[in-house]
Enzyme design. Structure first.
Site, short mmCIF file in Angstrom:
data_model
loop_
_atom_site.label_atom_id
_atom_site.label_comp_id
_atom_site.label_asym_id
_atom_site.label_seq_id
_atom_site.Cartn_x
_atom_site.Cartn_y
_atom_site.Cartn_z
N PHE A 150 0.80 -1.22 0.00
CA PHE A 150 0.00 0.00 0.00
C PHE A 150 0.83 1.27 0.00
CE2 PHE A 150 0.71 -0.54 4.61
CZ PHE A 150 1.04 0.74 4.99
N LYS A 174 -1.36 -7.64 -8.73
CA LYS A 174 -2.28 -7.70 -7.61
C LYS A 174 -1.85 -6.60 -6.64
CE LYS A 174 -3.19 -8.57 -3.87
NZ LYS A 174 -3.71 -7.62 -2.79
N GLU A 177 -5.14 -3.76 -1.70
CA GLU A 177 -6.57 -3.47 -1.70
C GLU A 177 -6.89 -2.17 -0.96
OE1 GLU A 177 -5.71 -6.00 1.92
OE2 GLU A 177 -5.02 -5.84 -0.17
N SER A 227 5.86 -6.98 3.91
CA SER A 227 6.46 -7.30 5.21
C SER A 227 7.24 -8.60 5.13
CB SER A 227 5.36 -7.42 6.26
OG SER A 227 4.56 -8.57 6.02
N CYS A 282 9.76 1.17 3.46
CA CYS A 282 10.72 0.16 3.89
C CYS A 282 12.14 0.71 3.94
CB CYS A 282 10.67 -1.06 2.97
SG CYS A 282 11.25 -0.76 1.30
N GLU A 383 9.49 -3.86 12.98
CA GLU A 383 9.31 -2.83 11.96
C GLU A 383 7.99 -2.13 12.26
OE1 GLU A 383 9.49 -2.28 7.12
OE2 GLU A 383 8.44 -4.03 7.91
#
Length: 500
Positions: A150, A174, A177, A227, A282, A383
């Site tokens: 995201f 993909k 969402e 992740s 990240c 994280e």
């Protein structure tokens, strides 16, 4: 009637048929603005079949045809920067300038793909034996998939699909969402650029869609950014199903500040790298390691700068930092600050109760700064993916280096110093895939590859750059002998060609 974000299959928008939908929220207001269709296994199968059919012609298309489409797409992408950035801000919440920067970094990889002709050149050795030549070539894989996070809904997909389709593959995206609209805008621009139907497809969804892609026998490779636990799952599952995988995981990026560093520059860098994009990246610096006696002064300089950051809606030009993606994520980030003191940290700034007047239902959090953080603290070990900066103390360079190398993550790191010898040692001795010297966020330019070490990367290939081209192609070696027209039959020889 609720607006729905649908799939993109075969060059057009396709309504979801599963009956399952997910909410898409404006993080600045907390309001659900639209819904996104979640694909069933059957809908994923439809997308894969469409991509496989398109590969039959796209995989054998000329390099000139592919690059012509990509050059046209690049111009359209450039012209639509603001429109894509607005979609990102509306669904992710990041400020408009940050969203524009995301599109710009994605454009770098489109630039690289436009010049794919030189990267796909093979090799030829002539006369390896009498009248024997050996050539090495690279060919596309077929249908490949990208599963993206995201936090960069435009940039990370553009780390994948431009090179994939330039190499002759067809692609299924993909996206997250949580902020799916940017991917549909990109699909529309690719169609407008002349990309044949079925070469680029988008299926939205959750774990059902992901698992369908990981298991599908006609998907040859999977790229992932997200992740560490999910990256490990993607790598394990897709590899078990015979697929090539590059899975980029999480991070805990450290910035080592030596006593000779320019502390004002280091503080500026720490604030930018820790709190930019609300810490949801990240490559954020989430741990500063202060060496020697500079810690107190450095922390004070960071605090002074952090307190001045303007937090507000991403579409407000005066905002420097926006909200977090969801209320649940906001609460999780806040929990690390709430528990910090009990685990031994000094809470210098606590932004966990921050709200923006007039937008009280938004997913707001302020900037938090924790000092003297022990390595056993949750705020250091996990994280967080939010605007929380941990400061740790070390007496020497060696102690700071050992602390960094003990982390299970190895994505990015940085050193701030005026000492070239120390910087050189650090770049050789630190265990991380990307290193900055007086550069806090060492994201490589498009023609160098991006990727970490240890629990930050699963698979052998980094993303984009030369690694990207190699990931989306496979090598083939062709050994050729042609008889000279003047020769007669040479007879049967069952051995290897004689080299001498």
């Amino acid at each position: 009637m609720t607006k729905t974000v649908n799939h993109w299959i075969g060059g057009k928008a396709v309504e979801g048929t599963s009956g399952n939908f997910g909410p898409v929220t404006d993080p600045a207001t907390g309001a659900v603005t639209t819904q996104v269709a979640f694909a069933s296994v059957e809908e994923v199968d439809q997308a894969v079949a469409t991509a496989k059919a398109a590969y039959a012609t796209w995989g054998t298309s000329s390099l000139a045809q592919r690059t012509t489409v990509l050059f046209t797409f690049r111009a359209l992408l450039d012209a639509n920067r603001d429109a894509i950035a607005e979609l990102i801000t509306a669904e992710h919440g990041k400020v408009h300038s940050d969203a524009l920067g995301e599109v710009a970094r994605g454009l770098e990889i489109v630039d690289l793909a436009c010049g794919i002709t030189t990267q796909l050149k093979g090799e030829l050795s002539t006369q390896v034996s009498s009248r024997v030549d050996v050539a090495s070539i690279r060919q596309p894989l077929g249908v490949v998939a990208g599963i993206t996070p995201f936090n960069f809904p435009a940039m990370v997909p553009m780390w994948m699909f431009p090179l994939a389709i330039a190499c002759g593959n067809t692609f299924i995206l993909k996206p997250s969402e949580k902020d799916p609209s940017a991917s549909l805008k990109i699909a529309e621009l690719l169609a407008e650029a002349g990309l044949p139907d079925g070469v680029f497809n988008v299926v939205h969804g959750d774990k059902v869609a992901v698992d369908a892609l990981l298991a599908h026998p006609d998907v040859a490779a999977v790229s992932f950014v997200g992740s560490t636990p999910i990256a490990r799952y993607i790598h394990t599952t897709a590899s078990a199903n015979g697929k090539r995988v590059q899975a980029l995981g999480g991070a805990k990026n450290h910035m080592l500040v030596l006593p000779d560093a320019d502390l004002d520059a280091a503080a500026d860098a720490a604030v930018s790298a820790a709190y930019g994009s609300a810490g949801e990246r990240c490559m954020a610096i989430s741990a500063v390691v202060a060496v020697g006696a500079i810690g107190d002064e450095l922390v004070e300089k960071i605090r002074e700068r952090a307190e001045k950051i303007k937090i507000g809606p991403g579409n407000d030009p005066s905002s420097e930092m926006g909200p977090l993606i969801t209320a649940a994520h906001r609460d999780k980030v806040a929990s690390y600050v709430a528990g910090a003191a009990a685990q031994g940290s000094t809470v210098v700034l606590d932004g966990s109760d921050y709200t923006v007047p007039g937008f009280e239902d938004g997913h707001w959090i302020g900037l938090s700064l924790l000092d003297h953080v022990p390595t056993s603290a949750d705020a250091y070990r996990d994280e967080i993916f939010g605007p929380v900066l941990c400061v740790l103390r070390a007496e020497t360079y060696e102690e700071g280096l050992a602390l960094i190398n003990a982390s299970p993550f190895g994505n990015g790191t940085a050193i701030f110093t005026r000492d070239g010898g120390a910087a050189r040692r650090f770049q050789l001795e630190v265990e991380a895939g990307m290193v900055g010297v007086n550069v806090p966020i060492p994201v490589p330019v498009g023609y160098h590859s991006f990727g970490g070490w240890k629990d930050s990367l699963f698979g052998d290939h980094h993303i984009y750059g030369n690694d990207g081209t190699h990931f989306y192609t496979r090598g083939k070696v062709v050994t050729t002998r042609w008889p000279d027209p003047a020769d007669g039959p040479s007879g049967v020889d069952l051995g290897f060609p004689r080299n001498h």
